[in-house]
Write a protein that holds these residues in place. Structure first.
Motif, short mmCIF file in Angstrom:
data_model
loop_
_atom_site.label_atom_id
_atom_site.label_comp_id
_atom_site.label_asym_id
_atom_site.label_seq_id
_atom_site.Cartn_x
_atom_site.Cartn_y
_atom_site.Cartn_z
N GLY A 145 0.82 -1.21 0.00
CA GLY A 145 0.00 0.00 0.00
C GLY A 145 0.86 1.26 0.00
O GLY A 145 0.55 2.24 -0.70
N TYR A 146 1.96 1.20 0.75
CA TYR A 146 2.85 2.36 0.84
C TYR A 146 3.42 2.74 -0.53
O TYR A 146 3.59 3.92 -0.84
N LYS A 147 3.69 1.75 -1.38
CA LYS A 147 4.18 2.06 -2.74
C LYS A 147 3.23 3.07 -3.40
O LYS A 147 3.67 4.06 -3.99
N SER B 29 -0.34 -3.87 -6.40
CA SER B 29 0.40 -2.62 -6.18
C SER B 29 1.18 -2.16 -7.42
O SER B 29 1.15 -0.98 -7.78
N ASN B 30 1.89 -3.09 -8.06
CA ASN B 30 2.75 -2.65 -9.16
C ASN B 30 1.94 -2.27 -10.40
O ASN B 30 2.35 -1.39 -11.16
N ALA B 31 0.78 -2.90 -10.60
CA ALA B 31 -0.11 -2.49 -11.69
C ALA B 31 -0.64 -1.08 -11.41
O ALA B 31 -0.74 -0.25 -12.33
N ILE B 32 -0.94 -0.82 -10.14
CA ILE B 32 -1.43 0.52 -9.78
C ILE B 32 -0.34 1.56 -10.02
O ILE B 32 -0.60 2.64 -10.57
N LEU B 33 0.91 1.21 -9.67
CA LEU B 33 2.02 2.15 -9.92
C LEU B 33 2.11 2.47 -11.41
O LEU B 33 2.27 3.63 -11.81
N LEU B 34 2.03 1.42 -12.25
CA LEU B 34 2.18 1.64 -13.69
C LEU B 34 1.05 2.50 -14.24
O LEU B 34 1.26 3.36 -15.09
N TRP B 35 -0.16 2.27 -13.74
CA TRP B 35 -1.30 3.05 -14.19
C TRP B 35 -1.12 4.53 -13.84
O TRP B 35 -1.29 5.42 -14.67
N LEU B 36 -0.73 4.78 -12.58
CA LEU B 36 -0.60 6.16 -12.12
C LEU B 36 0.60 6.87 -12.78
O LEU B 36 0.58 8.07 -12.99
N ALA B 37 1.65 6.09 -13.07
CA ALA B 37 2.90 6.71 -13.55
C ALA B 37 2.88 6.96 -15.05
O ALA B 37 3.76 7.65 -15.57
N ASP B 38 1.91 6.41 -15.76
CA ASP B 38 1.87 6.55 -17.22
C ASP B 38 1.94 8.03 -17.60
O ASP B 38 1.23 8.86 -17.02
N GLN C 157 10.94 -5.40 -15.64
CA GLN C 157 11.82 -6.45 -15.11
C GLN C 157 11.95 -6.33 -13.59
O GLN C 157 11.78 -7.31 -12.85
N TRP C 158 12.21 -5.11 -13.10
CA TRP C 158 12.41 -4.94 -11.66
C TRP C 158 11.09 -5.06 -10.90
O TRP C 158 11.07 -5.52 -9.76
N LEU C 159 9.98 -4.69 -11.52
CA LEU C 159 8.69 -4.86 -10.84
C LEU C 159 8.35 -6.34 -10.68
O LEU C 159 7.86 -6.78 -9.64
N PHE C 160 8.64 -7.14 -11.73
CA PHE C 160 8.37 -8.58 -11.62
C PHE C 160 9.35 -9.24 -10.64
O PHE C 160 8.97 -10.12 -9.86
N PHE C 161 10.59 -8.79 -10.67
CA PHE C 161 11.58 -9.27 -9.70
C PHE C 161 11.07 -8.99 -8.28
O PHE C 161 11.14 -9.86 -7.39
N GLU C 162 10.57 -7.78 -8.08
CA GLU C 162 10.09 -7.40 -6.75
C GLU C 162 9.00 -8.36 -6.28
O GLU C 162 8.99 -8.80 -5.13
N GLN C 163 8.09 -8.71 -7.19
CA GLN C 163 6.96 -9.55 -6.78
C GLN C 163 7.32 -11.03 -6.65
O GLN C 163 6.65 -11.75 -5.92
N ALA D 51 10.15 1.57 -10.45
CA ALA D 51 10.94 0.40 -10.01
C ALA D 51 11.57 0.72 -8.65
O ALA D 51 11.58 -0.14 -7.75
N ASP D 52 12.08 1.94 -8.49
CA ASP D 52 12.67 2.32 -7.20
C ASP D 52 11.60 2.37 -6.11
O ASP D 52 11.84 1.92 -4.98
N ILE D 53 10.43 2.89 -6.46
CA ILE D 53 9.36 2.97 -5.45
C ILE D 53 8.96 1.57 -4.99
O ILE D 53 8.85 1.30 -3.80
N ALA D 54 8.76 0.66 -5.96
CA ALA D 54 8.32 -0.69 -5.60
C ALA D 54 9.37 -1.39 -4.73
O ALA D 54 9.04 -2.03 -3.73
N LEU D 55 10.64 -1.24 -5.10
CA LEU D 55 11.69 -1.95 -4.34
C LEU D 55 11.99 -1.29 -3.00
O LEU D 55 12.38 -1.95 -2.04
N TYR D 56 11.77 0.01 -2.93
CA TYR D 56 12.03 0.73 -1.68
C TYR D 56 11.08 0.29 -0.56
O TYR D 56 11.47 0.19 0.60
#
Ligand SMILES: N[C@@H](CCC(=O)N[C@@H](CS)C(=O)NCC(=O)O)C(=O)O
Length: 198
Positions: free
Chosen positions: A13-15, A67-76, A93-99, A158-163
């Motif tokens: 959620g924090y992402k 979460s990562n789909a939401i990030l991609l939607w908002l960041a477009d 790549q890094w979003l899938f790695f994260e998950q 990618a940084d947000i998701a991994l952070y």
């Protein structure tokens, strides 16, 4: 206005909260207590049949989970998601790695330590995941040897998701002193203008 179904102690959620802060987008927060089964009520399952936060509800009622789909939607069409196809692919790549390699081995340990009473079973589950969590942190630490951020010279989703779960990895009893590049990157992310803490 955007509505975010979330649980305040959740890194997933924090992402979304962190990106919304960077994008300066107002949103309404709906706290869902995951420890009391509030993600599994018929009403919540209508928003996300998978029964998990975060869920972003758009003003027209459409709901997006993961979460990562939401990030991609908002960041477009913002600097948080590069336009260049190769850089975008690296973000994915890094979003899938994260998950797959990071969150299941770090966030879960953190959750069990915070919400489950100690038991042999808990210890065994943690012991099974810990080396995989360390492996993910090692991969990240090496990648950051000669880079400020994961994909480009500026921070991306990618940084947000991994952070999200890396900066609290110590709550899962991972020792970040073993990963100096991660520590430096983490301070860099936290120093970005518009940053909010978890
Ligand atoms: N892959 C999902 C994971 C979401 C997830 O695991 N959510 C947890 C909290 S961090 C949850 O809602 N758990 C409550 C439940 O499973 O009922 C994402 O990235 O959004």
């Amino acid at each position: 206005v955007l509505r975010l179904y979330d649980y305040s102690d959740s890194g997933n959620g924090y992402k979304v909260r962190l990106l919304l802060a960077h994008l300066n987008k107002p949103f309404e927060l709906v706290e869902v207590d995951i420890t009391r089964g509030e993600t599994r009520t018929p009403e919540f399952l209508r928003r996300n049949p998978n029964g998990r936060i975060p869920v972003l509800e758009l003003p027209d009622g459409r709901c997006l989970a993961e979460s990562n789909a939401i990030l991609l939607w908002l960041a477009d069409e913002t600097p948080w998601l590069p336009n260049d196809p190769w850089q975008r692919a690296l973000v994915f790549q890094w979003l899938f790695f994260e998950q797959y390699s990071h969150e299941p081995n770090i966030a879960t340990i953190r959750y069990w330590l915070r919400h489950e009473p100690p038991s042999e079973q808990r210890m065994a589950r943690i012991a099974e995941r810990r080396p995989k969590g360390e492996a993910a942190l090692r991969v990240m630490n090496s990648h950051l040897r000669d880079r400020d951020f994961f994909v480009s010279e500026r921070a991306t989703v990618a940084d947000i998701a991994l952070y999200a779960y890396t900066h609290v990895a110590e709550q899962a009893e991972f020792d970040l002193d073993s990963y100096p590049n991660l520590r430096r990157w983490s301070s860099r992310v936290a120093a970005l203008p518009g940053h909010v803490s978890m």
